[in-house]
Design a protein around this motif. Structure first.
Motif, PDB file in Angstrom:
ATOM      1  N   LYS A 194       0.837  -1.206   0.000  1.00 38.74           N
ATOM      2  CA  LYS A 194       0.000   0.000   0.000  1.00 38.74           C
ATOM      3  C   LYS A 194       0.863   1.245   0.000  1.00 38.74           C
ATOM      4  O   LYS A 194       1.909   1.274   0.625  1.00 38.74           O
TER       5      LYS A 194
ATOM      6  N   GLU B 281       5.123   8.692  -4.483  1.00 43.81           N
ATOM      7  CA  GLU B 281       4.550   7.512  -3.838  1.00 43.81           C
ATOM      8  C   GLU B 281       5.240   7.290  -2.495  1.00 43.81           C
ATOM      9  O   GLU B 281       6.456   7.136  -2.436  1.00 43.81           O
ATOM     10  N   PHE B 282       4.442   7.262  -1.425  1.00 39.93           N
ATOM     11  CA  PHE B 282       5.005   7.002  -0.103  1.00 39.93           C
ATOM     12  C   PHE B 282       4.413   5.697   0.425  1.00 39.93           C
ATOM     13  O   PHE B 282       3.214   5.594   0.661  1.00 39.93           O
ATOM     14  N   TYR B 283       5.271   4.679   0.588  1.00 37.03           N
ATOM     15  CA  TYR B 283       4.808   3.341   0.977  1.00 37.03           C
ATOM     16  C   TYR B 283       4.580   3.253   2.467  1.00 37.03           C
ATOM     17  O   TYR B 283       5.384   3.712   3.254  1.00 37.03           O
ATOM     18  N   MET B 284       3.426   2.663   2.826  1.00 34.23           N
ATOM     19  CA  MET B 284       3.058   2.617   4.234  1.00 34.23           C
ATOM     20  C   MET B 284       2.575   1.234   4.614  1.00 34.23           C
ATOM     21  O   MET B 284       2.194   0.437   3.765  1.00 34.23           O
ATOM     22  N   ASN B 285       2.547   0.964   5.896  1.00 38.16           N
ATOM     23  CA  ASN B 285       1.964  -0.261   6.425  1.00 38.16           C
ATOM     24  C   ASN B 285       0.531  -0.374   5.924  1.00 38.16           C
ATOM     25  O   ASN B 285      -0.189   0.607   5.871  1.00 38.16           O
TER      26      ASN B 285
END
Lengths: 184, 428
Positions: A54, A128-132
């Protein structure tokens, strides 16, 4: 004998398999350590990638520049020179087709040019910053709430820049990292 | 399958079809053959296991474990990759069986993908899916030859097809033809060729016989950029090429279900021709000789002609089969008939009818009910299509349907009778 050749061949391939991700890491680590930090005002939304997980897509407020130059083509690579404004946020100084010789700049892509107000619209690549996976959606909600506050500049991305390459380090809401902010 | 044969033996002995001596000899032969083969089932489960574990690892890493520091996450990015590499090196070093090679190769394939994905995740590297898949393919493709692995070859073929679709069928206006697809597929060809040469009758070879043409069929459309009219001709030529390849004795002598070229070619030709049989289809105006589509069509057409000439010189073209020559007529129709809709429509409809009859004849000659009814289905499809788009009177349309229905009964009945009399004559 034949087996040895195959093994040597495989060793070369194995090194390449490690080298590609390693090179991706070293390049970014170098920028994070020696690059200049900039804060970009932003607004996030949340999609997902089948392999990487995500992420939140960041829409930057730095996405246009007034210029009389009209010779832009869609999807063209351009160089955006940046500097910090009085509040410590990134602002655009100029947009060029060639990399500037002095000062910090980032690579971007042309979206479109409107002649009416002679404005160039562009997209920054580090969006785009990927997160838990459990936090990405809450991050979007939290941001929406935060942006309703009257405080300006309360959500921003921290980006390290060096020689035109940029690494997105973190996203902040009210000066707290977004992952921590969501937990609270 | 072999154990089934052994079970049958006792039955054959009691009914005195074969002697006890022959039965035990068959049994010994079958058992000795089994001992030399590595356990196929073991390979299948090994590969399935690694496939699931590999995919699982990708999903687990995609969760994004944000309590870990960046350096620990980085270690996790490399861990599956290194484990996979150790297993592969071990299988090569110890000259392990194909079970080991296939399984370790499959796992390493996914580990490569997961490590690049995780690094992109850790450093928020914005994703261009096609570049990501391309990197993955380049790093894993050599494994096909290092391990002689069929699974890695198949996985690569799927990845390459996915890559081509990502580049070529993108919904933005910036899709381009994935020329790299041709290069990458060519890199897999030597493996496929050695399978065809050394393992002609293996099941995995028939998987390739189906997937290889399927991949090309899926991707061919990405080479159509502006002249979508020519796209139909390109596909017709491609299917014709498949059919002609499937008719080469090498493929034709195998079972039909193993001959992906013939089946895909035949179905493809029928579908294309049915599509073109509509009245509206032939109102096309644009046709340029100097376009990408024209070149692709020309190459496909030349390949068809070349294959036919080769087959002729080898004396393989004993009977006339309309499917094999249809492409010539369509190429001519395309070049000259585009502006004369009525000619195109009539010729194509007659062609479909002729194809149906050809198929029925092939089915009757071979005593093959499947092919016979496939031919009847072609005619039924043609009639159904005309049902919707012509101004024929209801009576004529009704009579057409009734006569095709009677055709179904008659042809099957005649064939059944013929077959019975053949069996009778064999008995006496």
């Amino acid at each position: 004998m034949k087996r040895n050749y195959i093994l040597i061949l495989f060793a070369v391939l194995a090194i390449a398999q490690i080298a590609v991700p390693a090179q991706m890491i070293f390049g970014r680590e170098h920028i994070l350590k020696t690059g200049t930090a900039y804060k970009f005002n932003t607004e996030p939304i949340d999609p997902s990638d089948p392999f990487k997980g995500k992420y939140i897509v960041l829409r930057y407020q730095v996405d246009r520049f007034k210029t009389s130059n009209k010779a832009w083509q869609r999807e063209q690579d351009i160089y955006i020179s940046i500097a910090n404004d009085s509040l410590g946020f990134a602002k655009v100084i100029s947009a060029d087709l060639e990399a500037p010789e002095t000062g910090d700049y980032v690579k971007a892509k042309v979206d479109w040019y409107t002649e009416r107000d002679s404005t160039l619209h562009f997209s920054l690549p580090f969006n785009e910053f990927y997160m838990n996976e459990t936090k990405a959606y809450s991050a979007e909600l939290a941001h929406r709430k935060a942006s309703r506050d009257s405080l300006p500049n309360n959500t921003y991305a921290l980006v390290y820049v060096k020689n035109g390459e940029a690494v997105l380090d973190n996203v902040f809401i009210n000066a707290i990292p977004i992952a921590t902010f969501v937990e609270e | 399958m072999n154990s089934k044969l052994i079970n049958e033996l006792s039955d054959l002995v009691t009914n005195k079809v074969i002697t006890q001596d022959t039965a035990s000899r068959i049994e010994q032969y079958v058992l000795s053959k089994q001992q030399h083969k590595p356990n196929k089932l073991f390979t299948v489960f090994g590969v399935l296991g690694s496939l699931l574990i590999g995919l699982g690892v990708i999903l687990i890493l995609a969760h994004n474990w944000d309590n870990f520091t960046r350096s620990i996450k980085t270690v996790f990015a490399f861990l599956p990759l290194v484990i996979g590499q150790i297993f592969v090196a071990f299988s090569v070093w110890k000259k392990k069986s194909s079970v080991w090679k296939e399984s370790s190769g499959t796992f390493l394939f996914f580990a490569i993908g997961s490590s690049i994905a995780l690094v992109s995740q850790i450093y928020n590297i914005p994703g261009n899916l096609s570049t990501y898949i391309l990197t993955w393919i380049v790093l894993s493709l050599p494994l096909i030859y290092i391990l002689k692995s069929n699974t890695v070859a198949l996985l690569n073929m799927i990845a390459i097809t996915y890559y081509a679709c990502e580049v070529g069928y993108s919904f933005s206006s910036f899709s381009e033809s994935p020329w790299l697809y041709l290069v990458l597929m060519t890199l897999i060809l030597p493996h496929y060729y050695s399978l065809l040469k050394n393992h002609t009758n293996a099941n995995i070879t028939s998987v390739f016989n189906w997937l290889f043409p399927l991949s090309v069929t899926i991707v061919l459309g990405t080479f159509v950029s502006q002249l979508s009219e020519l796209g139909f001709l390109m596909y017709l030529l491609l299917f014709s090429l498949y059919y002609n390849m499937g008719k080469l004795p090498f493929f034709n002598e195998q079972k039909l279900r193993r001959n992906g070229y013939l089946v895909q070619g035949s179905l493809g030709i029928v579908i294309m021709v049915l599509t073109m049989s509509f009245d509206d289809f032939w109102y096309l105006e644009r046709f340029f000789f100097n376009a990408q589509e024209t070149y692709v069509s020309a190459i496909l057409c030349a390949a068809n002609v070349g294959l036919l000439i080769y087959s002729y010189s080898k004396g393989w073209l004993k009977t006339f089969n309309l499917f094999q020559y249809l492409f010539i007529l369509f190429s001519i129709l395309y070049v000259f008939g585009l502006n004369i809709p009525i000619v195109g429509t009539i010729v194509v409809n007659l062609m479909v009818l002729a194809l149906g009859i050809t198929t029925i004849k092939i089915g009757a000659d071979k005593f093959h009910f499947g092919i016979l009814n496939y031919g009847l289905l072609i005619i039924t499809a043609l009639v159904t299509c005309r049902f919707f788009d012509t101004n024929m009177s209801f009576v004529i349309r009704g009579l057409l349907f009734v006569s095709v229905g009677i055709g179904f009964f008659l042809t099957n009945y005649i064939l059944l009778k013929k077959q019975k009399s053949k069996v009778e004559s064999l008995k006496h």
